[in-house]
Design an enzyme around this catalytic site. Structure first.
Site, PDB file in Angstrom:
ATOM      1  N   SER A 183       0.594  -1.390   0.417  1.00  0.00           N
ATOM      2  CA  SER A 183       0.119  -0.094   0.135  1.00  0.00           C
ATOM      3  C   SER A 183       0.478   0.947   0.511  1.00  0.00           C
ATOM      4  CB  SER A 183      -0.377  -0.122   1.017  1.00  0.00           C
ATOM      5  OG  SER A 183      -1.645   0.976   0.909  1.00  0.00           O
ATOM      6  N   THR A 184       0.979   2.051   1.174  1.00  0.00           N
ATOM      7  CA  THR A 184       1.772   3.478   1.305  1.00  0.00           C
ATOM      8  C   THR A 184       2.871   2.971   0.913  1.00  0.00           C
ATOM      9  OG1 THR A 184      -0.069   4.134   2.730  1.00  0.00           O
ATOM     10  CG2 THR A 184       1.993   5.770   1.990  1.00  0.00           C
TER      11      THR A 184
ATOM     12  N   HIS B 280      -2.757  -0.681  -3.446  1.00  0.00           N
ATOM     13  CA  HIS B 280      -3.791  -0.112  -3.320  1.00  0.00           C
ATOM     14  C   HIS B 280      -3.595   1.076  -4.476  1.00  0.00           C
ATOM     15  CE1 HIS B 280      -4.324  -1.679   1.021  1.00  0.00           C
ATOM     16  NE2 HIS B 280      -4.801  -2.840   0.035  1.00  0.00           N
TER      17      HIS B 280
ATOM     18  N   MET C 215       0.021   1.432   5.165  1.00  0.00           N
ATOM     19  CA  MET C 215      -0.667   2.345   6.468  1.00  0.00           C
ATOM     20  C   MET C 215      -1.614   0.765   6.592  1.00  0.00           C
ATOM     21  SD  MET C 215      -2.673   5.292   4.679  1.00  0.00           S
ATOM     22  CE  MET C 215      -4.326   5.194   6.494  1.00  0.00           C
TER      23      MET C 215
ATOM     24  N   ASP D 261      -4.062  -4.557   6.438  1.00  0.00           N
ATOM     25  CA  ASP D 261      -4.501  -5.475   4.980  1.00  0.00           C
ATOM     26  C   ASP D 261      -4.000  -6.672   4.586  1.00  0.00           C
ATOM     27  OD1 ASP D 261      -6.135  -6.637   2.951  1.00  0.00           O
ATOM     28  OD2 ASP D 261      -5.312  -5.147   1.436  1.00  0.00           O
TER      29      ASP D 261
END
Length: 371
Positions: free
Chosen positions: A186-187, A212, A305, A308
């Site tokens: 993600s991030t 994401h 973050m 998930d």
């Protein structure tokens, strides 16, 4: 603990107003100023010393990418980009992330007011995470994050992976099947993913990636991946067979799963509900790989973050797969890997630079334990 001091940089008075209202609604954030262009912002940064910037890409006098490049060279600061949901916006945003921006907020071309207000919780979360993230290009210089100043708020309406794929036993192994690698991020993940795949030869086991990203960014990102490696990267179609030498990126508006038919792995795309507020979700990919590949798989969880992928990695671990998490020191945000470690789901915790070599050296958990 003081509030996170945010400076908004955007040439649109409407966007400045909306972001000020959204961010000021959080008790952990103080909007210390709003600048209409980078030249004004430059002086305000010196005067106000903000913790986080929100930065528009398209602005007069100096575009956001040029400003970001100068900022990261002279005064590295956590930045959340404001980008448009367009092909041009996607390419510019990916370039910004490569320069060291922590994250981005995507705005549509129409109905900006309602869209940004609808995602107020997510915008607040991204700013809070940015305040605690490492900044600068992850392959170059970075600045240690400040002491955490706030807890990232829980975002409402979280569905579990059960809404897409129910838990089930691992299927017995029938016939020869390729080793497959499932990767989630993600991030900070767009750059981390490129770092992992860049050294893989063309005959590497197939890699399935859930990152994401909005759907409008998928095509641009898969091109970035394809340029970074000798493997071939694509956005798969429903029913496509998984083949060695290929990287499959989940499209930004669908979950990606894998099933097994005889000795082949087949990709399925689901337009179901978001899982953990994400679509695609890493947990969906990991659970499907756990069920159809078991010990014949490798799971990799990179910077990001939230949580998930942690539960899905635990299921892959329990099914016999080799599981690898990026370590805290090399993560932009040590969220998803941290949650997997907490669950006891991880065989190896490694710096980003060491993950590709381990994947090549240890295709099974048994071999990993001998290294």
């Amino acid at each position: 603990m003081g509030k996170i001091r945010v400076l908004i940089i955007d040439d649109s008075a409407l966007i400045r107003k909306i972001l000020t209202e959204v961010l000021s609604s959080s008790p952990d954030i103080e909007v210390v100023g709003a600048a209409a262009d980078p030249l004004i912002a430059r002086d305000m940064i010196k005067q106000l010393n903000p913790d986080v910037l929100t930065l528009d890409i398209e602005m007069p006098h100096m575009d956001g990418i040029t400003f970001l490049s100068n900022l990261m060279r002279l005064r590295p600061t956590p930045v959340v980009m404001i980008s448009t949901l367009t092909e041009h916006g996607a390419e510019a945003t990916l370039n910004a992330l490569a320069l060291g921006a922590v994250d981005f907020i995507a705005k549509p071309k129409v109905d900006v007011v309602n869209t940004l207000n609808e995602y107020a919780e997510e915008i607040i979360s991204k700013v809070i995470v940015a305040a605690q993230a490492k900044v600068g290009n992850v392959y170059n210089k970075s600045v240690k994050p400040k002491t955490p100043v706030a807890t990232v708020p829980e975002i409402s309406e979280k569905h579990s992976v059960d809404v897409i794929l129910k838990a089930a036993p691992v299927k017995p192994h029938i016939g020869p099947t390729n080793k497959i690698i499932a990767l989630g991020a993600s991030t900070g993940g767009t750059e981390a993913i490129k770092a992992v795949v860049k050294g893989f030869p063309a005959d590497t086991s197939p890699i399935l990636i859930t990152q994401h990203l909005p759907a409008a960014f998928s095509e641009s990102f898969v091109r970035h991946i394809d340029l970074a490696t000798e493997m071939s990267a694509c956005i798969p179609k429903h029913g496509q067979t998984v083949e060695p030498g290929n990287i499959y990126l989940s499209p930004g508006d669908k979950h990606m799963l894998v099933i097994r038919e005889g000795g082949k792995y087949i990709i399925q795309l689901s337009d179901g509900l978001p899982v953990n507020r994400h679509k695609p979700a890493v947990d969906v990919l990991f659970r499907s790989v756990a069920q159809c590949a078991g010990a014949n798989a490798i799971a990799v969880l990179l910077t990001g973050m939230g949580a998930d992928g942690a539960m899905g990695m635990k299921e892959m671990h329990d099914a016999g797969a080799l599981t690898i998490a990026q370590d805290e020191a090399s993560c932009v945000v040590y969220g998803m890997p941290k949650e997997a470690v907490k669950l006891g789901a991880v065989d190896g915790i490694l710096p980003l630079s060491a993950i590709p070599q381990l994947i090549m050296q240890a295709p099974t958990r048994a071999l990993f334990k001998k290294i």
